[in-house]
Write an enzyme that holds these catalytic residues in place. Structure first.
Site, PDB file in Angstrom:
ATOM      1  N   CYS A   3      -7.140  -8.590  -6.661  1.00 60.09           N
ATOM      2  CA  CYS A   3      -6.795  -7.192  -6.371  1.00 60.09           C
ATOM      3  C   CYS A   3      -8.089  -6.388  -6.249  1.00 60.09           C
ATOM      4  CB  CYS A   3      -5.911  -6.623  -7.478  1.00 60.09           C
ATOM      5  SG  CYS A   3      -5.716  -4.829  -7.387  1.00 60.09           S
ATOM      6  N   CYS A   6      -8.536  -3.782  -9.018  1.00 62.25           N
ATOM      7  CA  CYS A   6      -8.847  -4.402 -10.310  1.00 62.25           C
ATOM      8  C   CYS A   6     -10.314  -4.823 -10.347  1.00 62.25           C
ATOM      9  CB  CYS A   6      -7.943  -5.606 -10.568  1.00 62.25           C
ATOM     10  SG  CYS A   6      -6.259  -5.171 -11.056  1.00 62.25           S
ATOM     11  N   ASP A  29     -13.033   7.871  -1.950  1.00 57.89           N
ATOM     12  CA  ASP A  29     -12.496   6.954  -0.948  1.00 57.89           C
ATOM     13  C   ASP A  29     -13.605   6.556   0.031  1.00 57.89           C
ATOM     14  OD1 ASP A  29      -9.331   6.393   0.144  1.00 57.89           O
ATOM     15  OD2 ASP A  29     -10.974   6.034   1.558  1.00 57.89           O
ATOM     16  N   HIS A  45      -2.910  -3.252 -13.913  1.00 58.51           N
ATOM     17  CA  HIS A  45      -2.388  -3.521 -12.575  1.00 58.51           C
ATOM     18  C   HIS A  45      -0.926  -3.119 -12.469  1.00 58.51           C
ATOM     19  CE1 HIS A  45      -2.393  -5.117  -8.548  1.00 58.51           C
ATOM     20  NE2 HIS A  45      -1.173  -5.558  -8.810  1.00 58.51           N
ATOM     21  N   ASN A  85       0.985   6.411  -1.461  1.00 58.05           N
ATOM     22  CA  ASN A  85       1.717   5.659  -0.448  1.00 58.05           C
ATOM     23  C   ASN A  85       2.343   4.439  -1.125  1.00 58.05           C
ATOM     24  OD1 ASN A  85       0.868   7.378   1.659  1.00 58.05           O
ATOM     25  ND2 ASN A  85      -1.072   6.288   1.829  1.00 58.05           N
ATOM     26  N   HIS A  96      -2.361  -1.759  -5.456  1.00 61.22           N
ATOM     27  CA  HIS A  96      -2.619  -1.319  -6.833  1.00 61.22           C
ATOM     28  C   HIS A  96      -2.377   0.178  -6.815  1.00 61.22           C
ATOM     29  CE1 HIS A  96      -5.236  -1.648 -10.695  1.00 61.22           C
ATOM     30  NE2 HIS A  96      -4.912  -0.360 -10.596  1.00 61.22           N
ATOM     31  N   HIS A  98      -2.296   3.909  -6.664  1.00 54.58           N
ATOM     32  CA  HIS A  98      -3.411   4.870  -6.586  1.00 54.58           C
ATOM     33  C   HIS A  98      -2.892   6.192  -6.071  1.00 54.58           C
ATOM     34  CE1 HIS A  98      -3.243   2.493  -2.874  1.00 54.58           C
ATOM     35  NE2 HIS A  98      -3.641   3.577  -2.221  1.00 54.58           N
ATOM     36  N   HIS A 100      -4.082   9.527  -4.144  1.00 55.06           N
ATOM     37  CA  HIS A 100      -5.109  10.177  -3.341  1.00 55.06           C
ATOM     38  C   HIS A 100      -5.168  11.650  -3.754  1.00 55.06           C
ATOM     39  CE1 HIS A 100      -5.161   7.029  -0.021  1.00 55.06           C
ATOM     40  NE2 HIS A 100      -3.991   6.764  -0.579  1.00 55.06           N
TER      41      HIS A 100
HETATM   42  P1  AMP Z   1      -3.459   3.338   0.898  1.00 58.05           P
HETATM   43  O1  AMP Z   1      -3.494   3.187   2.396  1.00 58.05           O
HETATM   44  O2  AMP Z   1      -2.625   4.484   0.410  1.00 58.05           O
HETATM   45  O3  AMP Z   1      -3.125   2.036   0.210  1.00 58.05           O
HETATM   46  O4  AMP Z   1      -4.931   3.759   0.467  1.00 58.05           O
HETATM   47  C1  AMP Z   1      -5.945   2.836   0.232  1.00 58.05           C
HETATM   48  C2  AMP Z   1      -7.225   3.610   0.288  1.00 58.05           C
HETATM   49  O5  AMP Z   1      -8.242   2.823  -0.286  1.00 58.05           O
HETATM   50  C3  AMP Z   1      -7.675   3.953   1.713  1.00 58.05           C
HETATM   51  O6  AMP Z   1      -7.784   5.364   1.842  1.00 58.05           O
HETATM   52  C4  AMP Z   1      -9.019   3.246   1.848  1.00 58.05           C
HETATM   53  O7  AMP Z   1      -9.950   3.965   2.610  1.00 58.05           O
HETATM   54  C5  AMP Z   1      -9.437   3.103   0.381  1.00 58.05           C
HETATM   55  N1  AMP Z   1     -10.357   2.016   0.092  1.00 58.05           N
HETATM   56  C6  AMP Z   1     -10.252   0.727   0.474  1.00 58.05           C
HETATM   57  N2  AMP Z   1     -11.267   0.007  -0.017  1.00 58.05           N
HETATM   58  C7  AMP Z   1     -12.028   0.872  -0.744  1.00 58.05           C
HETATM   59  C8  AMP Z   1     -13.229   0.736  -1.499  1.00 58.05           C
HETATM   60  N3  AMP Z   1     -13.865  -0.449  -1.639  1.00 58.05           N
HETATM   61  N4  AMP Z   1     -13.744   1.832  -2.105  1.00 58.05           N
HETATM   62  C9  AMP Z   1     -13.125   3.023  -1.968  1.00 58.05           C
HETATM   63  N5  AMP Z   1     -11.983   3.215  -1.279  1.00 58.05           N
HETATM   64  C10 AMP Z   1     -11.448   2.154  -0.670  1.00 58.05           C
END
Ligand code: AMP
Length: 112
Positions: A3, A6, A29, A45, A85, A96, A98, A100
């Site tokens: 993950c 994680c 992000d 997780h 989302n 995982h 999250h 925003h």
């Molecule tokens: P979601 O589409 O709601 O699952 O959001 C996932 C978010 O994670 C997206 O906005 C990506 O730009 C962000 N993301 C993916 N990998 C990373 C990373 N290594 N560091 C920071 N943000 C990330």
């Protein structure tokens, strides 16, 4: 567990941290969709909002308890949006939970 978030919590993948405590981590992000775009994740997780239960909801309530302080630290005095989302139709790309935090400008009214 394979993950991405994680691994960020474990420090195996670097992140630009905005806030951290024993239950959650907030980091910027990698592909910001607003002038301020931070993700807040639980340090356990939980795959998505659809996996929240009485067993893990303390992480979720804690995140919402600290979001005002995170927003203040980010300079979001004029407001912000909190989004999660969930699943395929919600376009969740990282499995995982999250949240925003988006702000730093007047955001579009449309939510989809
Ligand atoms: P979601 O589409 O709601 O699952 O959001 C996932 C978010 O994670 C997206 O906005 C990506 O730009 C962000 N993301 C993916 N990998 C990373 C990373 N290594 N560091 C920071 N943000 C990330």
């Amino acid at each position: 567990m394979d993950c991405l978030f994680c691994k960020i919590i474990a420090g195996e993948i670097p992140s630009n941290k905005a806030y951290e405590d024993d239950m959650c981590l907030a980091f910027h992000d990698i592909a910001p969709q607003a002038p301020v775009h931070v993700l807040v994740i639980p340090k356990t997780h939980i795959a998505s909002a659809d996996e929240v239960s009485a067993d893990n909801s303390a992480y979720v309530s804690h995140i919402f308890e600290v979001i005002p302080a995170i927003a203040k630290k980010l300079g979001l005095e004029n407001g912000y949006r909190v989004i999660t989302n969930c699943g395929e139709d919600g376009c969740q790309s990282v499995k995982h939970l999250h949240f925003h935090i988006l702000g730093g400008k007047k955001l579009p009214e449309s939510m989809g």
